[in-house]
Scaffold this motif. Structure first.
Motif, PDB file in Angstrom:
ATOM      1  N   SER A  74       8.017 -24.970  14.464  1.00  0.00           N
ATOM      2  CA  SER A  74       6.637 -25.398  14.722  1.00  0.00           C
ATOM      3  C   SER A  74       6.415 -26.840  14.297  1.00  0.00           C
ATOM      4  O   SER A  74       5.754 -27.613  14.998  1.00  0.00           O
ATOM      5  CB  SER A  74       5.654 -24.478  13.977  1.00  0.00           C
ATOM      6  N   TYR A  77       7.977 -29.174  16.808  1.00  0.00           N
ATOM      7  CA  TYR A  77       7.163 -29.209  18.030  1.00  0.00           C
ATOM      8  C   TYR A  77       5.970 -30.144  17.845  1.00  0.00           C
ATOM      9  O   TYR A  77       5.659 -30.955  18.733  1.00  0.00           O
ATOM     10  CB  TYR A  77       6.697 -27.790  18.363  1.00  0.00           C
ATOM     11  N   ARG A  78       5.300 -30.050  16.724  1.00  0.00           N
ATOM     12  CA  ARG A  78       4.118 -30.882  16.483  1.00  0.00           C
ATOM     13  C   ARG A  78       4.498 -32.353  16.362  1.00  0.00           C
ATOM     14  O   ARG A  78       3.763 -33.232  16.817  1.00  0.00           O
ATOM     15  CB  ARG A  78       3.397 -30.393  15.229  1.00  0.00           C
ATOM     16  N   LEU A  80       7.067 -33.805  17.846  1.00  0.00           N
ATOM     17  CA  LEU A  80       7.404 -34.253  19.204  1.00  0.00           C
ATOM     18  C   LEU A  80       6.145 -34.497  20.028  1.00  0.00           C
ATOM     19  O   LEU A  80       6.053 -35.492  20.754  1.00  0.00           O
ATOM     20  CB  LEU A  80       8.289 -33.207  19.887  1.00  0.00           C
ATOM     21  N   ARG A  81       5.168 -33.609  19.916  1.00  0.00           N
ATOM     22  CA  ARG A  81       3.928 -33.759  20.683  1.00  0.00           C
ATOM     23  C   ARG A  81       3.131 -34.981  20.238  1.00  0.00           C
ATOM     24  O   ARG A  81       2.413 -35.589  21.035  1.00  0.00           O
ATOM     25  CB  ARG A  81       3.075 -32.509  20.524  1.00  0.00           C
ATOM     26  N   LYS A  84       5.215 -38.326  21.721  1.00  0.00           N
ATOM     27  CA  LYS A  84       5.912 -38.076  22.984  1.00  0.00           C
ATOM     28  C   LYS A  84       6.372 -39.389  23.618  1.00  0.00           C
ATOM     29  O   LYS A  84       5.606 -40.335  23.722  1.00  0.00           O
ATOM     30  CB  LYS A  84       5.001 -37.331  23.956  1.00  0.00           C
ATOM     31  N   ARG A  94      13.497 -32.127  26.778  1.00  0.00           N
ATOM     32  CA  ARG A  94      12.169 -32.134  26.144  1.00  0.00           C
ATOM     33  C   ARG A  94      11.255 -31.100  26.788  1.00  0.00           C
ATOM     34  O   ARG A  94      10.549 -30.364  26.095  1.00  0.00           O
ATOM     35  CB  ARG A  94      11.535 -33.528  26.253  1.00  0.00           C
ATOM     36  N   LYS A  95      11.247 -31.028  28.121  1.00  0.00           N
ATOM     37  CA  LYS A  95      10.375 -30.088  28.818  1.00  0.00           C
ATOM     38  C   LYS A  95      10.723 -28.640  28.479  1.00  0.00           C
ATOM     39  O   LYS A  95       9.840 -27.802  28.259  1.00  0.00           O
ATOM     40  CB  LYS A  95      10.454 -30.310  30.325  1.00  0.00           C
ATOM     41  N   PHE A  97      12.266 -27.583  25.797  1.00  0.00           N
ATOM     42  CA  PHE A  97      11.909 -27.393  24.389  1.00  0.00           C
ATOM     43  C   PHE A  97      10.419 -27.086  24.260  1.00  0.00           C
ATOM     44  O   PHE A  97      10.025 -26.124  23.593  1.00  0.00           O
ATOM     45  CB  PHE A  97      12.269 -28.651  23.597  1.00  0.00           C
ATOM     46  N   GLU A  98       9.581 -27.888  24.896  1.00  0.00           N
ATOM     47  CA  GLU A  98       8.134 -27.689  24.792  1.00  0.00           C
ATOM     48  C   GLU A  98       7.712 -26.354  25.414  1.00  0.00           C
ATOM     49  O   GLU A  98       6.853 -25.659  24.870  1.00  0.00           O
ATOM     50  CB  GLU A  98       7.403 -28.843  25.471  1.00  0.00           C
ATOM     51  N   ARG A  99       8.305 -25.997  26.540  1.00  0.00           N
ATOM     52  CA  ARG A  99       7.927 -24.762  27.231  1.00  0.00           C
ATOM     53  C   ARG A  99       8.225 -23.536  26.379  1.00  0.00           C
ATOM     54  O   ARG A  99       7.380 -22.638  26.224  1.00  0.00           O
ATOM     55  CB  ARG A  99       8.683 -24.660  28.565  1.00  0.00           C
ATOM     56  N   ALA A 102       6.366 -23.753  22.497  1.00  0.00           N
ATOM     57  CA  ALA A 102       4.902 -23.735  22.364  1.00  0.00           C
ATOM     58  C   ALA A 102       4.367 -22.412  21.806  1.00  0.00           C
ATOM     59  O   ALA A 102       3.513 -22.416  20.904  1.00  0.00           O
ATOM     60  CB  ALA A 102       4.253 -24.065  23.704  1.00  0.00           C
TER      61      ALA A 102
END
Length: 202
Positions: A74, A77-78, A80-81, A84, A94-95, A97-99, A102
């Motif tokens: 988590s 993820y935060r 990276l967001r 970006k 990256r896509k 990973f985010e998918r 999340a």
């Protein structure tokens, strides 16, 4: 220490923390996430053993490692967001990973706050049931069912499916990747230095 002695002058001076770049913070979270999951898989497969007469010790360690995996995933993820595009990552990595990652944020939030009486924000993340029909199982976000080292269920997740894109991201943004990026940049900076001046008075 006497009553009149200044505690700041008598205590040793601590070195200033060097801080970390966003890329280093991201790499640290990825490394810790993967290590937590890999340790969990090693316990489940029997490659690592816990010697204890208390049966609960093994299950407690497994739960702690799973929650550690959720936490570090988590956090990565935060990070990276929030930055970006700053890491120059491959778009497909990256896509993906985010998918996949999340939903981990929600599961981790329920693990941490699911049994809170109230929160300052007014939002309370409560556990809810999730079905895994292919495994004839149903469980909430604070429970875990381990069928084998490749099927580790927690809420709506199979943690093995989450690990795959996290590990792929570590390959391109973890500590080893950062090391080679820094080394390449260092070598390029040396080759770009101006050549020594040519003497014309000979």
């Amino acid at each position: 220490m006497s009553d009149n002695e200044d505690p700041e002058r008598s205590s040793p001076q601590l070195p200033q923390h060097p801080g970390t770049t966003p890329a280093q913070s991201f790499a640290m979270m990825l490394e810790q996430s993967c290590k937590s999951f890999e340790a969990l898989q090693s316990l489940i497969s029997g490659r690592t053993k816990i010697i204890s007469t208390d049966f609960d010790v093994g299950s407690t360690v497994q739960t702690a490692l799973a929650q550690s995996f959720l936490f570090y995933t988590s956090r990565s993820y935060r990070i990276l967001r929030s930055v970006k595009g700053a890491f120059g990552l491959p778009r497909d990595v990256r896509k993906e990973f985010e998918r996949v990652v999340a939903p981990v944020v929600t599961v981790r939030d329920v693990n941490e706050h699911g049994f809170d009486i109230s929160r300052a924000s007014g939002k309370v993340s409560k556990p809810s049931m999730h079905a895994h029909s292919e495994h004839s199982a149903a469980l909430d976000e604070t429970s875990m069912i381990i069928l084998d080292e490749h099927t580790i269920l927690m809420g709506p997740l199979n943690l093995c499916d989450v690990y795959k894109p996290v590990e792929a991201m570590r390959a391109v943004a973890g500590f080893q990747a950062l090391f080679w990026q820094d080394r390449l940049q260092s070598e390029l900076s040396h080759t770009r230095q101006d050549p020594p001046p040519v003497r014309t008075d000979l």
